[in-house]
Design a protein around this motif. Structure first.
Motif, PDB file in Angstrom:
ATOM      1  N   GLU A  26      -3.186   9.355  -5.226  1.00  0.00           N
ATOM      2  CA  GLU A  26      -1.988   8.622  -5.609  1.00  0.00           C
ATOM      3  C   GLU A  26      -1.410   9.168  -6.889  1.00  0.00           C
ATOM      4  O   GLU A  26      -0.932   8.442  -7.752  1.00  0.00           O
ATOM      5  CB  GLU A  26      -2.284   7.126  -5.727  1.00  0.00           C
ATOM      6  CG  GLU A  26      -2.559   6.534  -4.365  1.00  0.00           C
ATOM      7  CD  GLU A  26      -3.655   5.533  -4.416  1.00  0.00           C
ATOM      8  OE1 GLU A  26      -3.531   4.592  -5.183  1.00  0.00           O
ATOM      9  OE2 GLU A  26      -4.642   5.707  -3.708  1.00  0.00           O
ATOM     10  N   GLU A  29       2.187   8.172  -7.962  1.00  0.00           N
ATOM     11  CA  GLU A  29       2.543   6.797  -8.252  1.00  0.00           C
ATOM     12  C   GLU A  29       3.315   6.672  -9.556  1.00  0.00           C
ATOM     13  O   GLU A  29       3.282   5.643 -10.212  1.00  0.00           O
ATOM     14  CB  GLU A  29       1.297   5.909  -8.305  1.00  0.00           C
ATOM     15  CG  GLU A  29       0.679   5.706  -6.938  1.00  0.00           C
ATOM     16  CD  GLU A  29      -0.466   4.745  -6.999  1.00  0.00           C
ATOM     17  OE1 GLU A  29      -0.479   3.891  -7.885  1.00  0.00           O
ATOM     18  OE2 GLU A  29      -1.363   4.863  -6.164  1.00  0.00           O
ATOM     19  N   PHE A 173       9.437   1.002  -5.762  1.00  0.00           N
ATOM     20  CA  PHE A 173       8.325   1.198  -4.833  1.00  0.00           C
ATOM     21  C   PHE A 173       7.238   2.069  -5.456  1.00  0.00           C
ATOM     22  O   PHE A 173       7.517   3.008  -6.202  1.00  0.00           O
ATOM     23  CB  PHE A 173       8.821   1.839  -3.540  1.00  0.00           C
ATOM     24  CG  PHE A 173       9.655   0.927  -2.678  1.00  0.00           C
ATOM     25  CD1 PHE A 173       9.560  -0.448  -2.783  1.00  0.00           C
ATOM     26  CD2 PHE A 173      10.538   1.452  -1.753  1.00  0.00           C
ATOM     27  CE1 PHE A 173      10.325  -1.292  -1.996  1.00  0.00           C
ATOM     28  CE2 PHE A 173      11.306   0.627  -0.948  1.00  0.00           C
ATOM     29  CZ  PHE A 173      11.200  -0.747  -1.069  1.00  0.00           C
ATOM     30  N   SER A 177       3.150   4.131  -1.177  1.00  0.00           N
ATOM     31  CA  SER A 177       3.973   3.671  -0.063  1.00  0.00           C
ATOM     32  C   SER A 177       4.797   4.848   0.450  1.00  0.00           C
ATOM     33  O   SER A 177       5.592   5.424  -0.294  1.00  0.00           O
ATOM     34  CB  SER A 177       4.892   2.530  -0.510  1.00  0.00           C
ATOM     35  OG  SER A 177       5.858   2.237   0.480  1.00  0.00           O
ATOM     36  N   TYR A 178       4.622   5.195   1.734  1.00  0.00           N
ATOM     37  CA  TYR A 178       5.246   6.399   2.276  1.00  0.00           C
ATOM     38  C   TYR A 178       6.199   6.137   3.438  1.00  0.00           C
ATOM     39  O   TYR A 178       6.975   7.011   3.798  1.00  0.00           O
ATOM     40  CB  TYR A 178       4.176   7.388   2.751  1.00  0.00           C
ATOM     41  CG  TYR A 178       3.400   8.017   1.624  1.00  0.00           C
ATOM     42  CD1 TYR A 178       3.826   9.192   1.030  1.00  0.00           C
ATOM     43  CD2 TYR A 178       2.239   7.422   1.133  1.00  0.00           C
ATOM     44  CE1 TYR A 178       3.122   9.770  -0.007  1.00  0.00           C
ATOM     45  CE2 TYR A 178       1.519   7.991   0.098  1.00  0.00           C
ATOM     46  CZ  TYR A 178       1.964   9.161  -0.465  1.00  0.00           C
ATOM     47  OH  TYR A 178       1.268   9.721  -1.506  1.00  0.00           O
ATOM     48  N   ARG A 181      10.861   6.188   3.696  1.00  0.00           N
ATOM     49  CA  ARG A 181      11.443   6.377   2.378  1.00  0.00           C
ATOM     50  C   ARG A 181      12.035   7.777   2.276  1.00  0.00           C
ATOM     51  O   ARG A 181      11.511   8.720   2.880  1.00  0.00           O
ATOM     52  CB  ARG A 181      10.378   6.174   1.288  1.00  0.00           C
ATOM     53  CG  ARG A 181       9.862   4.758   1.183  1.00  0.00           C
ATOM     54  CD  ARG A 181       8.812   4.635   0.089  1.00  0.00           C
ATOM     55  NE  ARG A 181       9.351   5.049  -1.204  1.00  0.00           N
ATOM     56  CZ  ARG A 181       8.617   5.140  -2.318  1.00  0.00           C
ATOM     57  NH1 ARG A 181       7.324   4.865  -2.263  1.00  0.00           N
ATOM     58  NH2 ARG A 181       9.158   5.512  -3.446  1.00  0.00           N
ATOM     59  N   ASN A 272       9.487  -2.798   4.008  1.00  0.00           N
ATOM     60  CA  ASN A 272       8.954  -2.203   2.783  1.00  0.00           C
ATOM     61  C   ASN A 272       9.115  -3.135   1.593  1.00  0.00           C
ATOM     62  O   ASN A 272       8.230  -3.241   0.738  1.00  0.00           O
ATOM     63  CB  ASN A 272       9.651  -0.873   2.502  1.00  0.00           C
ATOM     64  CG  ASN A 272       8.917   0.306   3.106  1.00  0.00           C
ATOM     65  OD1 ASN A 272       7.731   0.219   3.434  1.00  0.00           O
ATOM     66  ND2 ASN A 272       9.607   1.415   3.272  1.00  0.00           N
ATOM     67  N   HIS A 276       6.060  -4.632  -0.428  1.00  0.00           N
ATOM     68  CA  HIS A 276       6.013  -4.231  -1.837  1.00  0.00           C
ATOM     69  C   HIS A 276       5.569  -5.407  -2.702  1.00  0.00           C
ATOM     70  O   HIS A 276       4.729  -5.252  -3.604  1.00  0.00           O
ATOM     71  CB  HIS A 276       7.387  -3.732  -2.277  1.00  0.00           C
ATOM     72  CG  HIS A 276       7.500  -3.485  -3.746  1.00  0.00           C
ATOM     73  ND1 HIS A 276       6.865  -2.435  -4.381  1.00  0.00           N
ATOM     74  CD2 HIS A 276       8.154  -4.166  -4.732  1.00  0.00           C
ATOM     75  CE1 HIS A 276       7.135  -2.460  -5.675  1.00  0.00           C
ATOM     76  NE2 HIS A 276       7.913  -3.504  -5.911  1.00  0.00           N
ATOM     77  N   ASP A 280       1.730  -4.382  -2.198  1.00  0.00           N
ATOM     78  CA  ASP A 280       1.630  -3.220  -3.085  1.00  0.00           C
ATOM     79  C   ASP A 280       1.346  -3.602  -4.533  1.00  0.00           C
ATOM     80  O   ASP A 280       0.406  -3.087  -5.153  1.00  0.00           O
ATOM     81  CB  ASP A 280       2.910  -2.387  -3.013  1.00  0.00           C
ATOM     82  CG  ASP A 280       3.094  -1.729  -1.661  1.00  0.00           C
ATOM     83  OD1 ASP A 280       2.208  -1.878  -0.809  1.00  0.00           O
ATOM     84  OD2 ASP A 280       4.132  -1.077  -1.446  1.00  0.00           O
ATOM     85  N   ARG A 299      -0.279   3.623   2.310  1.00  0.00           N
ATOM     86  CA  ARG A 299       0.426   2.710   3.230  1.00  0.00           C
ATOM     87  C   ARG A 299       1.634   3.419   3.824  1.00  0.00           C
ATOM     88  O   ARG A 299       2.436   3.992   3.097  1.00  0.00           O
ATOM     89  CB  ARG A 299       0.872   1.439   2.508  1.00  0.00           C
ATOM     90  CG  ARG A 299       1.612   0.454   3.437  1.00  0.00           C
ATOM     91  CD  ARG A 299       1.961  -0.842   2.751  1.00  0.00           C
ATOM     92  NE  ARG A 299       3.012  -0.709   1.757  1.00  0.00           N
ATOM     93  CZ  ARG A 299       4.325  -0.672   2.052  1.00  0.00           C
ATOM     94  NH1 ARG A 299       4.733  -0.720   3.305  1.00  0.00           N
ATOM     95  NH2 ARG A 299       5.211  -0.568   1.078  1.00  0.00           N
ATOM     96  N   ASP A 302       3.506  -0.741   7.966  1.00  0.00           N
ATOM     97  CA  ASP A 302       2.427  -1.734   8.034  1.00  0.00           C
ATOM     98  C   ASP A 302       1.088  -1.117   8.386  1.00  0.00           C
ATOM     99  O   ASP A 302       0.137  -1.852   8.666  1.00  0.00           O
ATOM    100  CB  ASP A 302       2.780  -2.830   9.038  1.00  0.00           C
ATOM    101  CG  ASP A 302       2.990  -2.284  10.448  1.00  0.00           C
ATOM    102  OD1 ASP A 302       3.433  -1.126  10.567  1.00  0.00           O
ATOM    103  OD2 ASP A 302       2.736  -3.006  11.429  1.00  0.00           O
ATOM    104  N   ILE A 304      -2.083   0.602   6.980  1.00  0.00           N
ATOM    105  CA  ILE A 304      -2.697   0.661   5.655  1.00  0.00           C
ATOM    106  C   ILE A 304      -4.137   1.133   5.778  1.00  0.00           C
ATOM    107  O   ILE A 304      -4.888   0.654   6.635  1.00  0.00           O
ATOM    108  CB  ILE A 304      -2.662  -0.723   4.962  1.00  0.00           C
ATOM    109  CG1 ILE A 304      -1.236  -1.281   4.927  1.00  0.00           C
ATOM    110  CG2 ILE A 304      -3.231  -0.637   3.550  1.00  0.00           C
ATOM    111  CD1 ILE A 304      -1.152  -2.725   4.468  1.00  0.00           C
TER     112      ILE A 304
END
Length: 491
Positions: A26, A29, A173, A177-178, A181, A272, A276, A280, A299, A302, A304
């Motif tokens: 991550e 992030e 976001f 979270s992918y 996007r 999302n 979030h 998230d 993620r 949905d 995960i």
């Protein structure tokens, strides 16, 4: 765009990486957009396109500058005729029509008049969303999956705000979270998971499955989440019109109090936003304050997957997550959500206990397996095409070949080239070469059988068939780099 105070919700915590050691899976992030987004300018290319693009840049900068800013004037970005036209042109031209029967081609015959009338209705609040036509497709397990087919104008109106909302929410976001996007794809999520499993201390994986997520998403909570950032009541009412439009099935209209139909242009973004706030931000704080070891999170919508260093962390998180989801009217699937031993030492630990090979899990079309590198015997993650996906695709090809049995060979060959090429472009990851070869060879065998059955004397010799396969079917080859290499470049 005006600023009317600040939201009373807690300030979003800084998006630091996993709590132990430097970032890995991550590392993305950070607060910024995904790699490439910063260079996607909305600057006009012609003098006639000034205004709306630069306005979106101002929205994006304002959202990034103040994480608690609520936007009070956004509707004019949505009913802008240029944005509605772009939304129309971005729609699939051969998509199934909604309840009104309107097609992309027919609507485009008087496009400018239609868009002008639509813009006026949005501006004065006279726009009304039509009910969604319900259709069903088969899932991998054979159960029907409900999909919604909105009317064409509803697709346009839903697609227009997505770019506006992305300008705001892409600054909020989190990095793990992918799904759906800008600048991110399934392979970015797969790379992040692979890198996390190899570089972080992961001994177990929690495969999370949200039961009927798109069907149980609570409208009340969704509106509250949207209002954290959107204070324009006209835009909020527009979203409520989509949610309350209802479903038309077998000629009967049903009003729904929860869920957002899969198939709508806005559904992925709304999902999302919901996760979030419901997942998230919570899981990001949980692993910083309650975990005793490394925790990785990936993620995609949905879907995960979480990796844990300490088993007790995973077990406690599972209980806490179920309680957290109940608050927001969500539930974990009791059979598909599972905790499995996975990681560099899983095979050795299970061997000592007299157990078999480590369990596997599926994510985004791939079965993830604990494996070893041929060169040095070190731990690696093997990713192979899910067998059910492979068999289902071959079944589709078989059915379509039967329908196209008497079509000219160049026509069928061009179609098969697209099918095999698309399959290889998605599943062509390192160490998945055997599955690619199986798919291509099975498609070739099905085509040979179909050609040989076109007439009683139509058997095709294999040497001729081999020439056809070499001409029309792309070779089975790995086309994606190793995740450690690509992930390091984009982050």
């Amino acid at each position: 765009m005006n600023e009317h105070g600040k939201s009373d919700r807690p300030v979003v915590p800084e998006k630091s990486p996993n709590n132990a050691g430097p970032p890995a899976a991550e590392e993305t992030e950070g607060r910024g957009l995904a790699k490439g987004n910063l260079r996607q300018h909305n600057a006009p290319r012609t003098p006639s396109r000034t205004g709306a693009p630069s306005a979106l840049e101002r929205v994006r900068h304002a959202a990034r500058r103040d994480r608690t800013l609520r936007f009070t004037a956004l509707l004019h970005h949505i009913y802008d005729t240029a944005r509605l036209r772009a939304a129309y042109l971005a729609l699939k031209r051969e998509a199934a029509p909604g309840v009104d029967g309107e097609t992309w081609q027919h609507y485009g015959e008087t496009l400018e008049d239609n868009l002008r009338h639509l813009s006026e209705r949005l501006k004065r609040g006279a726009y009304r969303a039509k009910p969604v036509r319900r259709v069903y497709i088969s899932k991998d397990d054979g159960r029907p999956r409900p999909l919604g087919v909105p009317a064409l104008e509803d697709k346009i109106v839903q697609r227009a705000p997505v770019e506006v909302f992305n300008a705001i929410y892409e600054t909020d976001f989190l990095g793990f979270s992918y799904g759906f996007r800008p600048g991110r794809s399934q392979h970015h999520a797969l790379d992040a998971l692979y890198v996390g499993l190899l570089t972080k201390k992961v001994n177990g994986v929690l495969d999370v499955d949200i039961s009927r997520f798109f069907d149980t998403l609570d409208h009340g909570w969704l509106v509250k989440f949207v209002e954290h950032r959107i204070a324009d009541r006209r835009v909020v009412r527009l979203i409520q019109k989509w949610l309350n439009a209802g479903v038309l099935e077998e000629g009967k209209r049903t009003r729904v109090e929860e869920g957002t139909p899969q198939g709508g242009s806005a559904s992925p973004l709304l999902a999302n936003i919901y996760l979030h706030y419901a997942f998230d931000l919570w899981v990001h704080a949980w692993r910083r304050t309650r975990a005793h070891g490394d925790v990785i999170v990936v993620r995609f919508a949905d879907d995960i997957v979480l990796g844990f260093q300490v088993k007790s962390d995973a077990e406690r998180f599972w209980v806490d997550l179920a309680e957290r989801f109940r608050k927001f009217h969500l539930a974990l699937h009791p059979e598909k959500t599972r905790l499995l031993e996975f990681g560099a030492f899983a095979a050795e630990h299970r061997r000592r206990r007299g157990l078999g090979k480590p369990e596997t899990f599926n994510f985004l079309g791939f079965t993830h397996i604990c494996g070893k590198k041929r060169s040095n015997g070190r731990f690696t993650v093997l990713r192979q095409t899910i067998r059910k996906r492979l068999q289902a695709k071959l079944s589709e090809v078989k059915t379509e070949l039967r329908r196209r049995m008497h079509d000219p060979i160049p026509v069928v060959g061009a179609w098969l080239r697209a099918v095999v090429g698309g399959h290889i472009r998605y599943y062509g990851v390192p160490m998945n070469g055997p599955a690619l070869y199986v798919f291509r060879s099975q498609v070739g065998w099905l085509w040979h059988r179909t050609l040989s059955r076109r007439s009683q004397t139509g058997y095709v010799p294999w040497d001729r068939m081999q020439r056809l396969l070499d001409r029309w079917l792309p070779p089975a080859r790995v086309c994606h780099p190793y995740p450690l290499r690509r992930f390091g470049v984009i982050t």
